[in-house]
Design a protein around this motif. Structure first.
Motif, PDB file in Angstrom:
ATOM      1  N   ILE A 131       0.814  -1.221   0.000  1.00 12.22           N
ATOM      2  CA  ILE A 131       0.000   0.000   0.000  1.00 12.22           C
ATOM      3  C   ILE A 131       0.849   1.273   0.000  1.00 12.22           C
ATOM      4  O   ILE A 131       0.328   2.354  -0.219  1.00 12.22           O
ATOM      5  CB  ILE A 131      -1.027   0.014   1.163  1.00 12.22           C
ATOM      6  N   ASN A 132       2.158   1.131   0.222  1.00 14.46           N
ATOM      7  CA  ASN A 132       3.072   2.258   0.073  1.00 14.46           C
ATOM      8  C   ASN A 132       4.453   1.708  -0.247  1.00 14.46           C
ATOM      9  O   ASN A 132       5.001   0.928   0.538  1.00 14.46           O
ATOM     10  CB  ASN A 132       3.129   3.120   1.330  1.00 14.46           C
ATOM     11  N   ALA A 133       4.976   2.099  -1.396  1.00 12.60           N
ATOM     12  CA  ALA A 133       6.281   1.599  -1.827  1.00 12.60           C
ATOM     13  C   ALA A 133       7.292   2.728  -1.819  1.00 12.60           C
ATOM     14  O   ALA A 133       7.384   3.496  -2.778  1.00 12.60           O
ATOM     15  CB  ALA A 133       6.170   0.990  -3.224  1.00 12.60           C
ATOM     16  N   GLY A 134       8.011   2.835  -0.712  1.00 11.97           N
ATOM     17  CA  GLY A 134       9.073   3.828  -0.624  1.00 11.97           C
ATOM     18  C   GLY A 134      10.389   3.239  -1.089  1.00 11.97           C
ATOM     19  O   GLY A 134      10.505   2.057  -1.386  1.00 11.97           O
ATOM     20  N   LEU A 139       5.195  -0.536   2.963  1.00 14.84           N
ATOM     21  CA  LEU A 139       4.096  -0.917   3.853  1.00 14.84           C
ATOM     22  C   LEU A 139       3.141  -1.809   3.065  1.00 14.84           C
ATOM     23  O   LEU A 139       2.792  -1.501   1.933  1.00 14.84           O
ATOM     24  CB  LEU A 139       3.364   0.334   4.341  1.00 14.84           C
ATOM     25  N   ALA A 140       2.753  -2.913   3.692  1.00 14.49           N
ATOM     26  CA  ALA A 140       1.825  -3.837   3.042  1.00 14.49           C
ATOM     27  C   ALA A 140       0.709  -4.191   4.005  1.00 14.49           C
ATOM     28  O   ALA A 140       0.852  -4.064   5.231  1.00 14.49           O
ATOM     29  CB  ALA A 140       2.548  -5.103   2.590  1.00 14.49           C
ATOM     30  N   THR A 157      -0.903  -5.780   8.912  1.00 12.21           N
ATOM     31  CA  THR A 157      -0.043  -4.835   8.213  1.00 12.21           C
ATOM     32  C   THR A 157       1.398  -5.147   8.568  1.00 12.21           C
ATOM     33  O   THR A 157       1.683  -5.736   9.625  1.00 12.21           O
ATOM     34  CB  THR A 157      -0.338  -3.372   8.584  1.00 12.21           C
ATOM     35  N   CYS A 158       2.291  -4.784   7.688  1.00 15.79           N
ATOM     36  CA  CYS A 158       3.716  -4.932   8.002  1.00 15.79           C
ATOM     37  C   CYS A 158       4.493  -3.822   7.316  1.00 15.79           C
ATOM     38  O   CYS A 158       4.058  -3.256   6.322  1.00 15.79           O
ATOM     39  CB  CYS A 158       4.255  -6.298   7.586  1.00 15.79           C
ATOM     40  N   THR A 159       5.628  -3.538   7.899  1.00 14.61           N
ATOM     41  CA  THR A 159       6.595  -2.637   7.304  1.00 14.61           C
ATOM     42  C   THR A 159       7.826  -3.468   6.977  1.00 14.61           C
ATOM     43  O   THR A 159       8.271  -4.266   7.803  1.00 14.61           O
ATOM     44  CB  THR A 159       6.995  -1.512   8.285  1.00 14.61           C
ATOM     45  N   CYS A 160       8.327  -3.316   5.766  1.00 15.65           N
ATOM     46  CA  CYS A 160       9.532  -4.019   5.357  1.00 15.65           C
ATOM     47  C   CYS A 160      10.598  -2.995   4.971  1.00 15.65           C
ATOM     48  O   CYS A 160      10.294  -2.007   4.317  1.00 15.65           O
ATOM     49  CB  CYS A 160       9.263  -4.923   4.152  1.00 15.65           C
TER      50      CYS A 160
END
Length: 166
Positions: A131-134, A139-140, A157-160
């Motif tokens: 949902i956000n590709a920095g 963030l997924a 949700t997760c942050t990678c």
């Protein structure tokens, strides 16, 4: 005392590190879904797998079937089953966004359990979506849904972190 056993096998072919550095993430995930590359052994351990037609940039779908081998002391499916499915689906969704040679790792994982998964729930589908590709963080989110009953069992949700290729 009644005892049961469970055996399974997995594809233990070694991965070619050079191949992994040459291909973009989406191609690696598609190759795993097709069986051209071995799935991680955790997939066999829990009885889950990628759906071939459900791999696209920023999105993947897994299926997994709960059973007696993943029960908690209350006789319902352990939350770790859903959490692992979510972590796998969300992580693979992130993987599809990576350029060749890049890597990633889960920084945090949040799971909300909405209803218990019962041992006879049947197959569950788990969609992971970026949902956000920095550049350095992605963030997924993911959802665990009963394939037959359509019920939402868990959301996560997760942050990678993203590590650029060399």
């Amino acid at each position: 005392m009644t005892r049961r056993s469970r055996t399974y096998d997995w594809d233990a072919r070694p991965l070619d590190p050079a191949l992994l550095t040459r291909l973009p993430g989406i191609e690696i995930i598609r190759m795993i879904a097709r069986g051209d590359l071995p799935a991680p052994s955790m997939a066999a351990t829990l009885g889950m797998g990628l759906l071939l037609g459900e791999v696209e940039e920023g999105r993947v779908v897994f299926e997994g079937e709960p059973g007696d081998h993943v029960l908690n002391p209350l006789g319902t499916v352990h939350g770790g089953f859903a959490a692992t499915l979510l972590d796998s689906a969300m992580g693979c969704a992130v993987h599809t966004m990576l350029p060749a040679g890049a890597g990633y790792g889960t920084v945090d994982l949040k799971v909300s359990f909405l209803r218990p998964i019962l041992r006879d729930a049947g197959m569950v589908r788990v969609e992971g979506k970026v949902i956000n590709a920095g550049r350095t963080l992605m963030l997924a989110e993911g959802r665990v849904v009963g394939r037959d009953d359509g019920k939402l069992y868990a959301h996560g949700t997760c942050t990678c972190f993203v590590q650029a290729g060399k």
